[in-house]
Design a protein around this motif. Structure first.
Motif, short mmCIF file in Angstrom:
data_model
loop_
_atom_site.label_atom_id
_atom_site.label_comp_id
_atom_site.label_asym_id
_atom_site.label_seq_id
_atom_site.Cartn_x
_atom_site.Cartn_y
_atom_site.Cartn_z
N GLY A 48 0.82 -1.22 0.00
CA GLY A 48 0.00 0.00 0.00
C GLY A 48 0.85 1.26 0.00
N PHE A 49 1.94 1.24 0.77
CA PHE A 49 2.84 2.39 0.78
C PHE A 49 3.51 2.56 -0.57
CE2 PHE A 49 3.12 1.76 5.55
CZ PHE A 49 2.41 2.92 5.85
N LYS A 50 3.91 1.46 -1.20
CA LYS A 50 4.55 1.54 -2.52
C LYS A 50 3.54 2.06 -3.55
CE LYS A 50 8.15 0.07 -0.63
NZ LYS A 50 9.03 1.07 -0.08
N ALA A 51 2.28 1.66 -3.41
CA ALA A 51 1.25 2.16 -4.31
C ALA A 51 1.10 3.68 -4.16
CB ALA A 51 -0.09 1.46 -4.02
N GLY A 52 1.20 4.14 -2.93
CA GLY A 52 1.15 5.59 -2.69
C GLY A 52 2.33 6.30 -3.32
N LEU A 82 6.30 -2.34 -9.46
CA LEU A 82 5.34 -3.27 -10.03
C LEU A 82 4.29 -3.69 -9.01
CD1 LEU A 82 7.77 -5.44 -12.17
CD2 LEU A 82 6.06 -3.83 -13.01
N LEU A 83 4.69 -3.88 -7.77
CA LEU A 83 3.72 -4.21 -6.72
C LEU A 83 2.72 -3.07 -6.55
CD1 LEU A 83 6.06 -5.79 -4.02
CD2 LEU A 83 4.28 -6.96 -5.31
N GLY A 84 3.23 -1.84 -6.51
CA GLY A 84 2.36 -0.67 -6.36
C GLY A 84 1.44 -0.49 -7.56
N LEU A 85 1.97 -0.74 -8.76
CA LEU A 85 1.16 -0.62 -9.97
C LEU A 85 0.01 -1.63 -9.95
CD1 LEU A 85 3.89 -0.15 -12.73
CD2 LEU A 85 2.18 1.52 -12.02
N GLY A 86 0.31 -2.84 -9.52
CA GLY A 86 -0.73 -3.88 -9.44
C GLY A 86 -1.85 -3.44 -8.52
N TRP A 87 -1.49 -2.88 -7.40
CA TRP A 87 -2.47 -2.39 -6.42
C TRP A 87 -3.36 -1.32 -7.07
CZ3 TRP A 87 -2.36 -3.09 -0.80
CH2 TRP A 87 -3.21 -2.24 -0.10
N PHE A 89 -3.79 -0.61 -10.30
CA PHE A 89 -4.58 -1.12 -11.42
C PHE A 89 -5.83 -1.82 -10.90
CE2 PHE A 89 -0.98 -0.82 -14.51
CZ PHE A 89 -1.68 -0.23 -15.55
N LYS A 90 -5.67 -2.60 -9.84
CA LYS A 90 -6.81 -3.31 -9.26
C LYS A 90 -7.88 -2.33 -8.76
CE LYS A 90 -8.86 -7.03 -7.74
NZ LYS A 90 -9.50 -7.94 -8.62
N GLU A 91 -7.43 -1.20 -8.23
CA GLU A 91 -8.37 -0.17 -7.76
C GLU A 91 -8.95 0.67 -8.89
OE1 GLU A 91 -6.36 2.14 -4.78
OE2 GLU A 91 -6.82 0.68 -3.21
N GLY A 92 -8.45 0.49 -10.10
CA GLY A 92 -8.96 1.25 -11.24
C GLY A 92 -8.43 2.66 -11.33
N LYS A 93 -7.29 2.93 -10.71
CA LYS A 93 -6.74 4.29 -10.69
C LYS A 93 -5.74 4.56 -11.81
CE LYS A 93 -7.70 4.88 -5.93
NZ LYS A 93 -7.58 5.72 -4.81
#
Length: 105
Positions: A48-52, A82-87, A89-93
């Motif tokens: 979640g932090f990496k997604a941020g 890549l982990l953050g991107l997956g998160w 993408f899943k949220e549709g952002k």
């Protein structure tokens, strides 16, 4: 062939019956992935932090970026990116472009 049968029968006779082992309790442990020399802890909080970080890098750039560019802008590894991107993408952002770049939705 007759010898094999005798050997198999003999082995079966000598087996001891063991009592079932007691159930072991398991604890959740976060997986770790070695990225180059750094270790990435794979759990929901860290991802979640990496997604941020990824989101902030894309928002600051205001244009589509490649994974490498995002990693450099966010100052994280490509694996973490890549982990953050997956998160995200899943949220549709996020949206992907035809030239393998990513942009905020």
């Amino acid at each position: 062939m007759a010898e094999k049968k005798a050997t198999t029968k003999k082995a079966a006779e000598t087996k001891e019956v063991k009592a079932p082992a007691a159930k072991k309790t398991t604890t959740k442990k976060a997986a770790t992935v070695k990225a180059g020399e750094a270790t990435v802890s794979v759990n929901a909080e860290n991802i979640g932090f990496k997604a941020g970080d990824v989101y902030q890098a894309l928002a600051a750039a205001e244009k589509a970026l490649t994974v490498k560019e995002i990693a450099k802008a966010a100052k994280i590894s490509e694996e973490e990116t890549l982990l953050g991107l997956g998160w995200l993408f899943k949220e549709g952002k996020l949206l992907s472009t035809e030239d393998n770049k990513v942009v905020l939705a």
